[in-house]
Design an enzyme around this catalytic site. Structure first.
Site, PDB file in Angstrom:
ATOM      1  N   HIS A   1       0.878  -1.171   0.000  1.00 59.42           N
ATOM      2  CA  HIS A   1       0.000   0.000   0.000  1.00 59.42           C
ATOM      3  C   HIS A   1       0.916   1.221   0.000  1.00 59.42           C
ATOM      4  O   HIS A   1       2.025   1.167   0.531  1.00 59.42           O
ATOM      5  CB  HIS A   1      -0.843  -0.046   1.275  1.00 59.42           C
ATOM      6  CG  HIS A   1      -1.899   1.003   1.386  1.00 59.42           C
ATOM      7  ND1 HIS A   1      -1.636   2.301   1.738  1.00 59.42           N
ATOM      8  CD2 HIS A   1      -3.248   0.938   1.202  1.00 59.42           C
ATOM      9  CE1 HIS A   1      -2.759   2.989   1.778  1.00 59.42           C
ATOM     10  NE2 HIS A   1      -3.759   2.190   1.455  1.00 59.42           N
TER      11      HIS A   1
ATOM     12  N   ASP B   1       3.632  -4.024   8.323  1.00 59.93           N
ATOM     13  CA  ASP B   1       2.379  -3.302   8.103  1.00 59.93           C
ATOM     14  C   ASP B   1       1.248  -4.309   8.326  1.00 59.93           C
ATOM     15  O   ASP B   1       0.976  -5.152   7.475  1.00 59.93           O
ATOM     16  CB  ASP B   1       2.362  -2.744   6.679  1.00 59.93           C
ATOM     17  CG  ASP B   1       1.042  -2.054   6.357  1.00 59.93           C
ATOM     18  OD1 ASP B   1       0.123  -2.090   7.198  1.00 59.93           O
ATOM     19  OD2 ASP B   1       0.928  -1.497   5.250  1.00 59.93           O
TER      20      ASP B   1
ATOM     21  N   GLN C   1      -3.987  -4.998   7.271  1.00 66.54           N
ATOM     22  CA  GLN C   1      -5.037  -5.930   6.827  1.00 66.54           C
ATOM     23  C   GLN C   1      -5.067  -7.212   7.650  1.00 66.54           C
ATOM     24  O   GLN C   1      -5.829  -8.127   7.334  1.00 66.54           O
ATOM     25  CB  GLN C   1      -4.858  -6.271   5.339  1.00 66.54           C
ATOM     26  CG  GLN C   1      -5.040  -5.090   4.400  1.00 66.54           C
ATOM     27  CD  GLN C   1      -6.456  -4.499   4.431  1.00 66.54           C
ATOM     28  OE1 GLN C   1      -7.403  -5.158   4.843  1.00 66.54           O
ATOM     29  NE2 GLN C   1      -6.579  -3.259   4.003  1.00 66.54           N
TER      30      GLN C   1
ATOM     31  N   LYS D   1      -9.861  -0.619  11.143  1.00 69.64           N
ATOM     32  CA  LYS D   1     -10.140  -1.732  10.214  1.00 69.64           C
ATOM     33  C   LYS D   1     -10.554  -2.944  11.057  1.00 69.64           C
ATOM     34  O   LYS D   1     -11.628  -2.938  11.630  1.00 69.64           O
ATOM     35  CB  LYS D   1      -8.934  -1.997   9.324  1.00 69.64           C
ATOM     36  CG  LYS D   1      -8.600  -0.821   8.389  1.00 69.64           C
ATOM     37  CD  LYS D   1      -7.464  -1.207   7.460  1.00 69.64           C
ATOM     38  CE  LYS D   1      -6.823  -0.019   6.773  1.00 69.64           C
ATOM     39  NZ  LYS D   1      -7.523   0.380   5.554  1.00 69.64           N
TER      40      LYS D   1
ATOM     41  N   CYS E   1      -4.857   2.444  -3.727  1.00 68.74           N
ATOM     42  CA  CYS E   1      -3.669   3.053  -3.066  1.00 68.74           C
ATOM     43  C   CYS E   1      -2.495   2.075  -3.071  1.00 68.74           C
ATOM     44  O   CYS E   1      -1.699   2.035  -2.118  1.00 68.74           O
ATOM     45  CB  CYS E   1      -3.972   3.488  -1.634  1.00 68.74           C
ATOM     46  SG  CYS E   1      -5.185   4.775  -1.516  1.00 68.74           S
TER      47      CYS E   1
HETATM   48  N1  PLP Z   1      -1.392  -0.624   4.668  1.00 71.83           N
HETATM   49  C1  PLP Z   1      -2.339  -1.379   4.107  1.00 71.83           C
HETATM   50  C2  PLP Z   1      -1.991  -2.764   3.658  1.00 71.83           C
HETATM   51  C3  PLP Z   1      -3.629  -0.878   3.943  1.00 71.83           C
HETATM   52  O1  PLP Z   1      -4.561  -1.639   3.383  1.00 71.83           O
HETATM   53  C4  PLP Z   1      -3.921   0.433   4.373  1.00 71.83           C
HETATM   54  C5  PLP Z   1      -5.247   1.011   4.162  1.00 71.83           C
HETATM   55  O2  PLP Z   1      -6.087   0.490   3.488  1.00 71.83           O
HETATM   56  C6  PLP Z   1      -2.888   1.176   4.974  1.00 71.83           C
HETATM   57  C7  PLP Z   1      -1.648   0.615   5.107  1.00 71.83           C
HETATM   58  C8  PLP Z   1      -3.146   2.558   5.455  1.00 71.83           C
HETATM   59  O3  PLP Z   1      -3.988   2.500   6.570  1.00 71.83           O
HETATM   60  P1  PLP Z   1      -4.571   3.820   7.201  1.00 71.83           P
HETATM   61  O4  PLP Z   1      -5.698   4.252   6.340  1.00 71.83           O
HETATM   62  O5  PLP Z   1      -4.992   3.407   8.566  1.00 71.83           O
HETATM   63  O6  PLP Z   1      -3.485   4.815   7.243  1.00 71.83           O
END
Ligand code: PLP
Length: 388
Positions: free
Chosen positions: A112, A187, A190, A211, A347
């Site tokens: 992402h 990260d 998900q 989430k 994204c």
């Molecule tokens: N990393 C992953 C894999 C994501 O799916 C997302 C958001 O969809 C993020 C990071 C960013 O998360 P946040 O919106 O909480 O900043």
């Protein structure tokens, strides 16, 4: 299976639509909203400042969420910094590390943008950014082995991709990185709340509150096993021990990384939401969402002209209808049955555009999604495919 009908009473909005966009953000349970209302109506004040009873109660409730999250993750709450979201948590590490020119960060082609752009932006400070390739949505630890060098400071990798839902071999990756003397940032955007997650063994873990943890938007946390490599990148009130006209000294972490007035109601709501996740049980949530993932995969795969990109069982399912723009399909799903899905590049341009130049349609299930909703979704895709 847990009591879905009872669970759904916590989410009134679910009676108005079919919400299949939980990978983007979750719906917020009634108990989290009630906890936020209680804050506003009964005791709102600032956190950590002031000795009056409202400030004390606010601080107590805010800090209680840190305990709840620490307990949920099985870690010392002192190693959790509240942030605005997962992006903010990753940026705290990117901007808080004292980089030397020539230091290396290894990230991947699956990320992402939240776990890609903060590293790319460090190139201006002389940091070398290496990007591991992906094949069919998966990383190969052998590629990491090859990319590591004595200058590698950090490996930043996703646990589960937001485009495909593929689960990465992150334990193996962390082992290889640590053996080479590099730190690892996971990260977990998900995975947290969706599947069992042991954050121990990683140096940093980025955790969104909104989430899988079912908290309100504008909440998140960074787990830091050790704060020694992190310096403060945002200064202000609430983080200092002492200030004179010549300088200042900082409070110990985590307070030193939480400058200014935080999202107090959000953090308090997050605490209530995590308790619900705990009651349901992450193992049960994972089983439930996996079953739904299988149902979607089998349903979509049986429709002529549908390309399904995600693996069977993933609760994040990317697909396309042959000859149809993903946004057009998403809009049609909404118009026909009030089905909310995400479409486009999610994204994650490098990964999503490798599947299709316009990206994909993405249906993502949550703990509150029902098999009936999934059946309606599959049937509606079939109708759209047939109408073309
Ligand atoms: N990393 C992953 C894999 C994501 O799916 C997302 C958001 O969809 C993020 C990071 C960013 O998360 P946040 O919106 O909480 O900043």
């Amino acid at each position: 299976m847990y009591d879905l009908a009872r669970l759904r009473e916590e989410f009134p909005v679910l009676s108005t639509c079919i919400y299949l966009d939980s990978a983007s953000t979750s719906q917020t349970p009634h108990r989290a909203v009630a906890a936020m209302c209680a804050y506003f109506y009964e005791y709102a004040a600032n956190h950590g400042r002031g000795s009056h009873h409202l400030a004390r109660k606010t601080t107590e409730e805010y800090e209680r969420t840190r305990e709840v999250l620490g307990n949920f993750l099985g870690v010392d709450p002192g190693h959790l910094v509240f942030t605005r979201n997962a992006t903010d948590a990753i940026n705290l590490v990117a901007h808080g590390t004292c980089w030397e020119p020539g230091d290396e960060v290894i990230t991947t082609a699956l990320e992402h943008h939240a776990n890609f752009l903060p590293w790319m932006a460090q190139k201006a400070r002389g940091v070398v950014v290496k990007v591991l390739p992906q094949r069919r949505g998966m990383l190969d630890p052998a590629d990491l082995q090859e990319a590591l060098s004595p200058r590698t400071r950090l490996v930043a990798v996703t646990h589960v991709t937001n485009v495909l839902g593929t689960v990465q071999p992150v334990r193996e990756i962390a082992g290889i990185a640590h053996d080479a003397g590099a730190s690892v940032l996971l990260d977990a955007a998900q995975s947290v709340g969706h599947m069992p997650l042991d954050v121990r063994g990683f140096d940093f873990v980025a955790l969104p509150g909104h989430k899988g943890l079912l908290g309100p938007q504008g909440t998140g946390a960074l787990y830091a096993a050790d704060y020694s490599a992190l310096s403060v990148s945002c200064h202000g009130g609430g983080i200092v021990e002492d200030v004179s006209l010549d300088g200042f000294s900082l409070l110990p972490p985590p307070a030193r990384f939480e400058p200014g007035t935080p999202n107090i109601p959000g953090v308090i709501g997050l605490g209530a939401a995590i308790r619900l996740v705990e009651e349901l049980g992450v193992g049960e949530i994972h089983r439930h969402e996996t079953r739904l993932g299988v149902q979607v995969h089998e349903g979509l795969s049986a429709i002529a002209g549908v390309a399904v990109y995600s693996p069977r069982g993933s609760p994040v399912v990317s697909f396309n209808l042959e000859g149809m723009d993903p946004h057009g399909c998403a809009t049609d799903l909404d118009r026909r049955q009030g089905i909310c899905v995400r479409s486009g590049l999610h994204c994650a341009h490098p990964l999503a555009s490798s599947l299709h130049p316009a990206g994909t349609v993405r249906a993502s299930m949550g703990c509150y999604t029902t098999p009936d909703e999934v059946a309606t979704f599959v049937e509606t895709v079939r109708e759209i495919a047939g109408a073309r």
